[in-house]
Enzyme design. Sequence first.
Site, PDB file in Angstrom:
ATOM      1  N   SER A 105       0.841  -1.238   0.066  1.00 35.78           N
ATOM      2  CA  SER A 105       0.001   0.105  -0.115  1.00 35.78           C
ATOM      3  C   SER A 105       0.876   1.119  -0.004  1.00 35.78           C
ATOM      4  O   SER A 105       1.882   1.310   0.479  1.00 35.78           O
ATOM      5  CB  SER A 105      -1.000  -0.075   1.420  1.00 35.78           C
ATOM      6  N   TYR A 128      -2.119   5.550  -4.736  1.00 30.98           N
ATOM      7  CA  TYR A 128      -3.365   6.553  -4.265  1.00 30.98           C
ATOM      8  C   TYR A 128      -2.527   7.768  -5.298  1.00 30.98           C
ATOM      9  O   TYR A 128      -1.433   7.915  -5.121  1.00 30.98           O
ATOM     10  CB  TYR A 128      -3.373   6.895  -3.198  1.00 30.98           C
ATOM     11  N   THR A 154      -5.850   2.676  -7.203  1.00 31.07           N
ATOM     12  CA  THR A 154      -6.956   2.660  -6.500  1.00 31.07           C
ATOM     13  C   THR A 154      -7.792   4.040  -6.749  1.00 31.07           C
ATOM     14  O   THR A 154      -7.007   5.110  -6.819  1.00 31.07           O
ATOM     15  CB  THR A 154      -6.776   2.581  -5.104  1.00 31.07           C
ATOM     16  N   LYS A 251      -8.336  -0.477  -9.446  1.00 29.15           N
ATOM     17  CA  LYS A 251      -9.014  -1.033  -8.108  1.00 29.15           C
ATOM     18  C   LYS A 251     -10.041  -0.227  -7.597  1.00 29.15           C
ATOM     19  O   LYS A 251     -10.084   1.109  -7.485  1.00 29.15           O
ATOM     20  CB  LYS A 251      -8.019  -1.334  -6.928  1.00 29.15           C
ATOM     21  N   HIS A 275     -13.633  -1.496  -1.262  1.00 29.89           N
ATOM     22  CA  HIS A 275     -12.591  -0.842  -0.293  1.00 29.89           C
ATOM     23  C   HIS A 275     -12.785  -1.430   1.059  1.00 29.89           C
ATOM     24  O   HIS A 275     -12.757  -0.846   1.982  1.00 29.89           O
ATOM     25  CB  HIS A 275     -12.403   0.686  -0.095  1.00 29.89           C
TER      26      HIS A 275
END
Length: 378
Positions: A105, A128, A154, A251, A275
């Site tokens: 992440s 992100y 994402t 995603k 999520h």
Amino acid sequence: MLPAIKDYRELARRRLSRFAFDYLEGGAEDGRSMARNLASWGDVTFLPRTMVDVSQVDTRITLFGRQQAMPAFVGPTGLNGLYWPQAEQVLARAAHAAGLPFVMSTASTSLLEDVRAASPGDLWLQLYVQKDRRIAQSMMARAQAAGFSALMLTVDTMVHGKRDHDVRNGFRMPVPWTPRLLADLLSHPRWCLRMLRQGGSPQLVNLARSAGVESNIQKQAAAMSREMDMGLRWEDLAWVRRHWKGPVIVKGLLSADDARRALQAGADGIVVSNHGGRQLECAPAPMAQLPQIADAVHGKMHIFVDGGVRRGSDIAKARALGADAVLLGRAPLYGLAARGPQGVAEVLEILRTEFETTLRLLGAPQATSLNATFMQDH
């Protein structure tokens, strides 16, 4: 080894401080999306075949030219340092030992370079995109240089969903010192000792490096809370492609229309996801949306799904209904919080064993042979 994933969850609940467990477990608002996710797996039933030779079963699949042990990933989760020191390194090593990719992440508490040094396995980066796109560009460049093989963009986090449990606990970064927090910490001395050994509150070091922020938790938290790029559009996949040379997976999709748009925009794959029920309250369960999405783009791009995988049979259900693989989010974290590296390994082994058992009971000798004919009313 404990009997099932739910036993690791219960042990994690007892061992973590309340605010740490609530951050791991909680969904958005009243938790309806998360509850729907968990229930959706039970709504799907099998139609097994009998008198099939299942003396040998093959759980392996191949994605993007790489073979893996079963149709699953250890998926991207943030702030894992709340559960165990050097959490991402532990998760990456466990994933590699189990023959699975690890998706790291943006909100990790370890540097991606350190995770690469800890594991020779297949690593993906979850990204992100913030309003200052130079941060994402730096993250992609660093991951590319470290040999990460794929990018998971994402797109369902333009703003953070409202999470009542964090508000009640006063949880934010940095963690505020309050009488309630002190009482919580004193009731979990083993967890506190682990946190002290790693230097106190985990830090968003990975994001901080790409944002050019010094080693200061207040400034790192401010960097993470910077405005997400709410102007991100399908056309921006071309910008991602300029900075990433490997597969790009989008995603956070829940509709067949968005899946088609992702295909048209040049994505190599999608993750059907809400999520983990942590963003939009009352969103549909990804598993419920999977069949129509698979019908829309099946065979033209890779499809992954997440949202409450707790059994090896869930992996079989997802595969039969059109997903190439599932993302494991909370399940490995339950193992991590409950028993550290050993717990992660045990959780992944439970899922693999249950998946193999399911293949035998279904009369499906290969994971690659699973399709809708093994499911009732599909």
